[in-house]
Design a protein around this motif. Structure first.
Motif, PDB file in Angstrom:
ATOM      1  N   VAL A 190      37.673  46.737  48.459  1.00  0.00           N
ATOM      2  CA  VAL A 190      37.976  46.744  47.028  1.00  0.00           C
ATOM      3  C   VAL A 190      37.978  45.316  46.471  1.00  0.00           C
ATOM      4  O   VAL A 190      37.630  45.094  45.310  1.00  0.00           O
ATOM      5  CB  VAL A 190      39.305  47.474  46.764  1.00  0.00           C
ATOM      6  CG1 VAL A 190      39.729  47.332  45.315  1.00  0.00           C
ATOM      7  CG2 VAL A 190      39.158  48.949  47.115  1.00  0.00           C
ATOM      8  N   ASP A 191      38.319  44.334  47.298  1.00  0.00           N
ATOM      9  CA  ASP A 191      38.204  42.934  46.847  1.00  0.00           C
ATOM     10  C   ASP A 191      36.732  42.611  46.559  1.00  0.00           C
ATOM     11  O   ASP A 191      36.411  42.020  45.527  1.00  0.00           O
ATOM     12  CB  ASP A 191      38.772  41.985  47.917  1.00  0.00           C
ATOM     13  CG  ASP A 191      38.896  40.554  47.422  1.00  0.00           C
ATOM     14  OD1 ASP A 191      39.082  40.348  46.205  1.00  0.00           O
ATOM     15  OD2 ASP A 191      38.807  39.631  48.252  1.00  0.00           O
ATOM     16  N   ALA A 192      35.849  43.019  47.464  1.00  0.00           N
ATOM     17  CA  ALA A 192      34.413  42.777  47.236  1.00  0.00           C
ATOM     18  C   ALA A 192      33.935  43.507  45.985  1.00  0.00           C
ATOM     19  O   ALA A 192      33.173  42.953  45.175  1.00  0.00           O
ATOM     20  CB  ALA A 192      33.608  43.225  48.462  1.00  0.00           C
ATOM     21  N   SER A 194      35.693  44.209  43.428  1.00  0.00           N
ATOM     22  CA  SER A 194      36.225  43.460  42.302  1.00  0.00           C
ATOM     23  C   SER A 194      35.391  42.199  42.034  1.00  0.00           C
ATOM     24  O   SER A 194      35.106  41.863  40.882  1.00  0.00           O
ATOM     25  CB  SER A 194      37.673  43.107  42.630  1.00  0.00           C
ATOM     26  OG  SER A 194      38.326  42.666  41.504  1.00  0.00           O
ATOM     27  N   HIS A 195      34.987  41.505  43.094  1.00  0.00           N
ATOM     28  CA  HIS A 195      34.145  40.315  42.915  1.00  0.00           C
ATOM     29  C   HIS A 195      32.841  40.678  42.219  1.00  0.00           C
ATOM     30  O   HIS A 195      32.406  39.990  41.288  1.00  0.00           O
ATOM     31  CB  HIS A 195      33.821  39.668  44.271  1.00  0.00           C
ATOM     32  CG  HIS A 195      35.028  39.100  44.957  1.00  0.00           C
ATOM     33  ND1 HIS A 195      35.035  38.800  46.294  1.00  0.00           N
ATOM     34  CD2 HIS A 195      36.258  38.777  44.483  1.00  0.00           C
ATOM     35  CE1 HIS A 195      36.225  38.318  46.617  1.00  0.00           C
ATOM     36  NE2 HIS A 195      36.985  38.294  45.541  1.00  0.00           N
ATOM     37  N   ALA A 196      32.194  41.745  42.700  1.00  0.00           N
ATOM     38  CA  ALA A 196      30.902  42.122  42.112  1.00  0.00           C
ATOM     39  C   ALA A 196      31.082  42.523  40.647  1.00  0.00           C
ATOM     40  O   ALA A 196      30.320  42.086  39.771  1.00  0.00           O
ATOM     41  CB  ALA A 196      30.287  43.263  42.920  1.00  0.00           C
ATOM     42  N   VAL A 260      41.191  40.021  36.245  1.00  0.00           N
ATOM     43  CA  VAL A 260      41.718  40.836  37.351  1.00  0.00           C
ATOM     44  C   VAL A 260      42.307  39.924  38.429  1.00  0.00           C
ATOM     45  O   VAL A 260      43.439  40.122  38.882  1.00  0.00           O
ATOM     46  CB  VAL A 260      40.615  41.737  37.944  1.00  0.00           C
ATOM     47  CG1 VAL A 260      41.125  42.460  39.182  1.00  0.00           C
ATOM     48  CG2 VAL A 260      40.127  42.731  36.909  1.00  0.00           C
ATOM     49  N   HIS A 261      41.544  38.905  38.815  1.00  0.00           N
ATOM     50  CA  HIS A 261      42.071  37.982  39.827  1.00  0.00           C
ATOM     51  C   HIS A 261      43.256  37.184  39.272  1.00  0.00           C
ATOM     52  O   HIS A 261      44.212  36.921  39.988  1.00  0.00           O
ATOM     53  CB  HIS A 261      40.969  37.055  40.342  1.00  0.00           C
ATOM     54  CG  HIS A 261      40.235  37.628  41.522  1.00  0.00           C
ATOM     55  ND1 HIS A 261      39.473  38.759  41.429  1.00  0.00           N
ATOM     56  CD2 HIS A 261      40.177  37.243  42.826  1.00  0.00           C
ATOM     57  CE1 HIS A 261      38.960  39.034  42.629  1.00  0.00           C
ATOM     58  NE2 HIS A 261      39.364  38.132  43.491  1.00  0.00           N
ATOM     59  N   ALA A 262      43.175  36.804  37.995  1.00  0.00           N
ATOM     60  CA  ALA A 262      44.281  36.042  37.397  1.00  0.00           C
ATOM     61  C   ALA A 262      45.592  36.831  37.486  1.00  0.00           C
ATOM     62  O   ALA A 262      46.636  36.286  37.853  1.00  0.00           O
ATOM     63  CB  ALA A 262      43.963  35.722  35.939  1.00  0.00           C
ATOM     64  N   ASP A 274      48.633  42.874  49.297  1.00  0.00           N
ATOM     65  CA  ASP A 274      47.380  42.321  49.784  1.00  0.00           C
ATOM     66  C   ASP A 274      46.466  42.006  48.589  1.00  0.00           C
ATOM     67  O   ASP A 274      46.439  42.741  47.607  1.00  0.00           O
ATOM     68  CB  ASP A 274      46.737  43.376  50.686  1.00  0.00           C
ATOM     69  CG  ASP A 274      45.450  42.887  51.284  1.00  0.00           C
ATOM     70  OD1 ASP A 274      45.513  42.413  52.410  1.00  0.00           O
ATOM     71  OD2 ASP A 274      44.405  42.957  50.603  1.00  0.00           O
ATOM     72  N   HIS A 275      45.702  40.925  48.710  1.00  0.00           N
ATOM     73  CA  HIS A 275      44.883  40.443  47.593  1.00  0.00           C
ATOM     74  C   HIS A 275      43.920  41.520  47.045  1.00  0.00           C
ATOM     75  O   HIS A 275      43.841  41.744  45.831  1.00  0.00           O
ATOM     76  CB  HIS A 275      44.103  39.207  48.066  1.00  0.00           C
ATOM     77  CG  HIS A 275      43.049  38.753  47.126  1.00  0.00           C
ATOM     78  ND1 HIS A 275      43.337  38.203  45.897  1.00  0.00           N
ATOM     79  CD2 HIS A 275      41.698  38.780  47.215  1.00  0.00           C
ATOM     80  CE1 HIS A 275      42.200  37.900  45.283  1.00  0.00           C
ATOM     81  NE2 HIS A 275      41.196  38.246  46.058  1.00  0.00           N
ATOM     82  N   GLY A 276      43.215  42.188  47.939  1.00  0.00           N
ATOM     83  CA  GLY A 276      42.253  43.197  47.490  1.00  0.00           C
ATOM     84  C   GLY A 276      42.937  44.384  46.836  1.00  0.00           C
ATOM     85  O   GLY A 276      42.470  44.927  45.825  1.00  0.00           O
ATOM     86  N   ALA A 278      45.778  44.314  45.259  1.00  0.00           N
ATOM     87  CA  ALA A 278      46.242  43.873  43.935  1.00  0.00           C
ATOM     88  C   ALA A 278      45.115  43.987  42.911  1.00  0.00           C
ATOM     89  O   ALA A 278      45.300  44.523  41.808  1.00  0.00           O
ATOM     90  CB  ALA A 278      46.750  42.432  44.021  1.00  0.00           C
ATOM     91  N   ASN A 279      43.935  43.521  43.271  1.00  0.00           N
ATOM     92  CA  ASN A 279      42.807  43.600  42.339  1.00  0.00           C
ATOM     93  C   ASN A 279      42.440  45.050  42.049  1.00  0.00           C
ATOM     94  O   ASN A 279      42.175  45.426  40.909  1.00  0.00           O
ATOM     95  CB  ASN A 279      41.567  42.906  42.917  1.00  0.00           C
ATOM     96  CG  ASN A 279      41.772  41.417  43.071  1.00  0.00           C
ATOM     97  OD1 ASN A 279      42.550  40.830  42.354  1.00  0.00           O
ATOM     98  ND2 ASN A 279      41.073  40.828  44.013  1.00  0.00           N
ATOM     99  N   GLY A 280      42.409  45.852  43.106  1.00  0.00           N
ATOM    100  CA  GLY A 280      41.980  47.245  42.963  1.00  0.00           C
ATOM    101  C   GLY A 280      42.877  48.025  42.015  1.00  0.00           C
ATOM    102  O   GLY A 280      42.401  48.860  41.243  1.00  0.00           O
TER     103      GLY A 280
HETATM  104 FE   LIG Z   1      39.133  38.064  45.674  1.00  0.00          FE
END
Ligand SMILES: [Fe+2]
Length: 366
Positions: A190-192, A194-196, A260-262, A274-276, A278-280
């Motif tokens: 889900v982090d990936a 979010s990046h895309a 989202v990352h902010a 976990d970072h991913g 959180a973004n998800g």
């Molecule tokens: Fe990330």
């Protein structure tokens, strides 16, 4: 059309790519400082790296103590060890934490740099060369110029951003990701994702990065139903996800991340998520915020993921990641921290602090 695209990392991919490419490590220096967390000894990456360095006649030292979400203090301590070891290049094995820590160590072990300089300067007098071996499919850090570090004085995460910390070489061997537990697999994928998605939508998005983003999303979209159903990912799917994560890393290297990352950094710093993950948990609401102004781009992202609408994304990520709640005080505090983050400026339309509160409230209010 106006853009620039710079991607200086040599990428080698495939089973046994570390062992088969020892010559690339020889180009980096005469003594290696291997940095990892605890899992590198289990997933095979450490063994492969040691065998390869030994076969090439390159001495090495192993620093196994990289913590999750490394802090400025953590990387300073590791840099002291690197400096004392006499190593002249760094090898990072792991997910985002070891690779990001290694980038900071590459700077700190090579010269005298204050915390403020580390986080604000784009050029340093000297940086040790770095090789990166991702062992999760999510961070993409193996192809970015960013190192994300926990900054206790600001109570959030801060960025090192310098083209000098791009790894010289990234080794992508999906075998190292095959035994990841389901929770780590889901959060990193889900982090990936979010990046895309964020890179596709960023103010700084570029045409070639957008192509890579859509391809990354298509691969991730094929894996989502398997992940949600709790099924095991095939070896081929693991390889593809590592590729998708790398593509998404190239995307954010060009385009940067957004709101989202902010916002996600506070969920990690204060709530321990976990970072991913959180973004998800923020993504669906972020898409709702953007949709009125940018319906076609949101549709393109959902289409690449094989989803029909935002509600379906929300359900999918909810099923995969679970839910949390925040108090009104937490929502106000996290919005106040996020609004100061540089990646808010990379968000279009640019949200106000009030809009960030509403977005967080829609996601997490009790
Ligand atoms: Fe990330």
């Amino acid at each position: 059309m106006k853009f620039s695209f710079h991607m200086p990392v040599r990428i080698v991919a495939g089973p046994h790519c570390v062992i088969e490419n020892g010559a690339l490590l020889k180009e980096l220096g005469k003594k290696g400082f291997i940095m990892s967390g605890k899992s590198a000894a289990m997933n095979g990456s450490l063994n492969d790296m040691i065998m390869t360095l030994d076969a090439a006649g390159i001495p090495w030292v192993h620093f196994a103590g990289v913590k999750p979400n490394p802090s400025l203090q953590d990387v300073r301590e590791a840099a002291e060890e690197a400096r004392a070891s006499g190593a002249d290049f760094i090898v990072a094995l792991g997910g985002g934490s070891p690779i990001d820590a290694a980038k900071a160590v590459a700077v700190l072990a090579a010269g005298s740099v204050t915390d403020q300089e580390l986080l604000s300067r784009r050029r340093f007098d000297r940086v040790l060369p770095l090789a990166a071996v991702p062992t999760t499919a999510g961070t993409g850090s193996e192809v970015t110029p960013y190192s994300i570090l926990t900054n206790d004085s600001l109570q959030t995460k801060s960025f090192l951003n310098s083209e000098q910390v791009y790894p010289r070489v990234a080794f992508l061997d999906g075998r190292y990701t095959r035994d990841l537990p389901p929770g780590t697999t889901a959060a990193t994928v889900v982090d990936a994702l979010s990046h895309a998605a964020e890179g596709y939508l960023a103010v700084r998005a570029t045409p070639p990065a957008r192509i890579l983003a859509l391809e990354s999303l298509r691969i991730i979209g094929r894996a989502l139903p398997v992940l949600v159903s709790g099924g095991a990912l095939s070896a081929d799917m693991r390889d593809e996800l590592l590729y998708a994560s790398m593509l998404a890393g190239i995307v954010i290297a060009q385009s940067g991340t957004t709101a989202v990352h902010a916002l996600g950094y506070s969920l990690t710093y204060f709530k321990g998520l976990d970072h991913g993950l959180a973004n998800g948990l923020l993504l669906a609401e972020y898409f709702r915020f953007l949709k009125k102004d940018r319906p076609e781009e949101i549709a393109a992202i959902l289409g690449a993921l094989g989803l029909t609408d935002i509600a379906m994304l929300d359900r999918t990520l909810g099923d995969l990641l679970g839910r949390i709640t925040l108090t009104p005080v937490e929502i106000d505090r996290f919005a106040a921290i996020a609004i100061k983050a540089g990646n808010i400026l990379n968000t279009r339309p640019q949200p106000s602090e009030e809009e960030l509160k509403i977005l967080l409230g829609n996601c997490f209010a009790r």
